[in-house]
Scaffold this motif. Structure first.
Motif, PDB file in Angstrom:
ATOM      1  N   UNK A  77      12.773 -39.705  23.812  1.00 47.30           N
ATOM      2  CA  UNK A  77      11.877 -38.554  23.715  1.00 47.30           C
ATOM      3  C   UNK A  77      12.280 -37.615  22.584  1.00 47.30           C
ATOM      4  N   UNK A  78      13.440 -37.844  21.990  1.00 45.36           N
ATOM      5  CA  UNK A  78      13.789 -37.102  20.770  1.00 45.36           C
ATOM      6  C   UNK A  78      12.735 -37.323  19.687  1.00 45.36           C
ATOM      7  N   UNK A  79      12.072 -38.452  19.743  1.00 42.56           N
ATOM      8  CA  UNK A  79      10.992 -38.732  18.797  1.00 42.56           C
ATOM      9  C   UNK A  79       9.884 -37.701  18.878  1.00 42.56           C
ATOM     10  N   UNK A  80       9.554 -37.232  20.092  1.00 50.94           N
ATOM     11  CA  UNK A  80       8.533 -36.193  20.247  1.00 50.94           C
ATOM     12  C   UNK A  80       8.949 -34.932  19.503  1.00 50.94           C
ATOM     13  N   UNK A  81      10.218 -34.604  19.604  1.00 46.40           N
ATOM     14  CA  UNK A  81      10.742 -33.406  18.943  1.00 46.40           C
ATOM     15  C   UNK A  81      10.630 -33.563  17.426  1.00 46.40           C
ATOM     16  N   UNK A  82      11.096 -34.691  16.921  1.00 48.29           N
ATOM     17  CA  UNK A  82      11.069 -34.907  15.475  1.00 48.29           C
ATOM     18  C   UNK A  82       9.653 -34.984  14.919  1.00 48.29           C
ATOM     19  N   UNK A  83       8.763 -35.667  15.626  1.00 47.89           N
ATOM     20  CA  UNK A  83       7.378 -35.769  15.160  1.00 47.89           C
ATOM     21  C   UNK A  83       6.729 -34.392  15.132  1.00 47.89           C
ATOM     22  N   UNK A  84       7.015 -33.567  16.128  1.00 49.20           N
ATOM     23  CA  UNK A  84       6.451 -32.213  16.137  1.00 49.20           C
ATOM     24  C   UNK A  84       6.961 -31.412  14.943  1.00 49.20           C
ATOM     25  N   UNK A  85       8.250 -31.512  14.646  1.00 41.72           N
ATOM     26  CA  UNK A  85       8.806 -30.788  13.497  1.00 41.72           C
ATOM     27  C   UNK A  85       8.186 -31.281  12.185  1.00 41.72           C
ATOM     28  N   UNK A  86       8.074 -32.603  12.023  1.00 39.40           N
ATOM     29  CA  UNK A  86       7.430 -33.140  10.822  1.00 39.40           C
ATOM     30  C   UNK A  86       5.968 -32.694  10.741  1.00 39.40           C
ATOM     31  N   UNK A  87       5.288 -32.687  11.870  1.00 36.67           N
ATOM     32  CA  UNK A  87       3.884 -32.284  11.884  1.00 36.67           C
ATOM     33  C   UNK A  87       3.719 -30.854  11.386  1.00 36.67           C
ATOM     34  N   UNK A  88       4.604 -30.000  11.829  1.00 38.45           N
ATOM     35  CA  UNK A  88       4.526 -28.590  11.431  1.00 38.45           C
ATOM     36  C   UNK A  88       4.862 -28.400   9.958  1.00 38.45           C
ATOM     37  N   UNK A  89       5.960 -28.991   9.506  1.00 36.59           N
ATOM     38  CA  UNK A  89       6.443 -28.689   8.165  1.00 36.59           C
ATOM     39  C   UNK A  89       5.911 -29.618   7.074  1.00 36.59           C
ATOM     40  N   UNK A  90       5.599 -30.850   7.411  1.00 34.43           N
ATOM     41  CA  UNK A  90       5.081 -31.783   6.408  1.00 34.43           C
ATOM     42  C   UNK A  90       3.556 -31.734   6.337  1.00 34.43           C
ATOM     43  N   UNK A  91       2.916 -31.721   7.503  1.00 37.20           N
ATOM     44  CA  UNK A  91       1.457 -31.756   7.546  1.00 37.20           C
ATOM     45  C   UNK A  91       0.837 -30.381   7.751  1.00 37.20           C
ATOM     46  N   UNK A  92       1.679 -29.358   7.873  1.00 37.11           N
ATOM     47  CA  UNK A  92       1.219 -27.970   8.039  1.00 37.11           C
ATOM     48  C   UNK A  92       0.338 -27.792   9.273  1.00 37.11           C
ATOM     49  N   UNK A  93       0.629 -28.552  10.327  1.00 39.29           N
ATOM     50  CA  UNK A  93      -0.111 -28.422  11.573  1.00 39.29           C
ATOM     51  C   UNK A  93       0.370 -27.184  12.332  1.00 39.29           C
ATOM     52  N   UNK A  94      -0.532 -26.595  13.075  1.00 39.04           N
ATOM     53  CA  UNK A  94      -0.174 -25.464  13.920  1.00 39.04           C
ATOM     54  C   UNK A  94       0.396 -26.004  15.230  1.00 39.04           C
ATOM     55  N   UNK A  95       1.553 -25.508  15.594  1.00 36.41           N
ATOM     56  CA  UNK A  95       2.174 -25.896  16.859  1.00 36.41           C
ATOM     57  C   UNK A  95       2.194 -24.648  17.741  1.00 36.41           C
TER      58      UNK A  95
END
Length: 116
Positions: A77-95
């Motif tokens: 489930x660490x993958x969920x954490x990393x994907x969320x961080x990448x989503x925010x900072x790489x794809x500029x998604x709102x979390x």
């Protein structure tokens, strides 16, 4: 060594998700340029996604040969954490805050499970 393999597996799997997202974002543009879907999907990111997900699966098998499934699987489930961080900072998604609360819960759960 087993925990290092978990980190490697999570990293490969996370990178696979990132590459899939990068490939998916190009589909609409490539289809608008007149390419059929089956050609629009085929990008370097698509192949990198397949490669990294495959490496993640291979590494996961090594993890399972060394750890109990009831310990190893929650660590993924660490993958969920990393994907969320990448989503925010790489794809500029709102979390939103409730997702951050979920991430904190996951991290707390991982901490509890890894102590067993």
């Amino acid at each position: 060594m087993a925990y290092l393999l978990v980190v490697i597996s999570v990293t490969f799997t996370t990178l696979g998700q990132i590459f899939q997202k990068l490939a998916a974002t190009r589909i609409k543009t490539r289809m608008a340029a007149g390419k059929p879907l089956y050609l629009a999907v085929i990008t370097p990111h698509f192949f990198l996604g397949i490669l990294t997900l495959g490496l993640g699966a291979f590494t996961w098998l090594l993890v399972l040969s060394r750890l109990e499934l009831s310990l190893a699987y929650p660590l993924m489930s660490l993958g969920y954490v990393l994907v969320t961080l990448f989503s925010k900072y790489l794809f500029k998604e709102t979390v939103p805050p409730h997702r951050w609360a979920g991430i904190a819960t996951i991290l707390f759960g991982i901490m509890l499970i890894s102590r067993s």
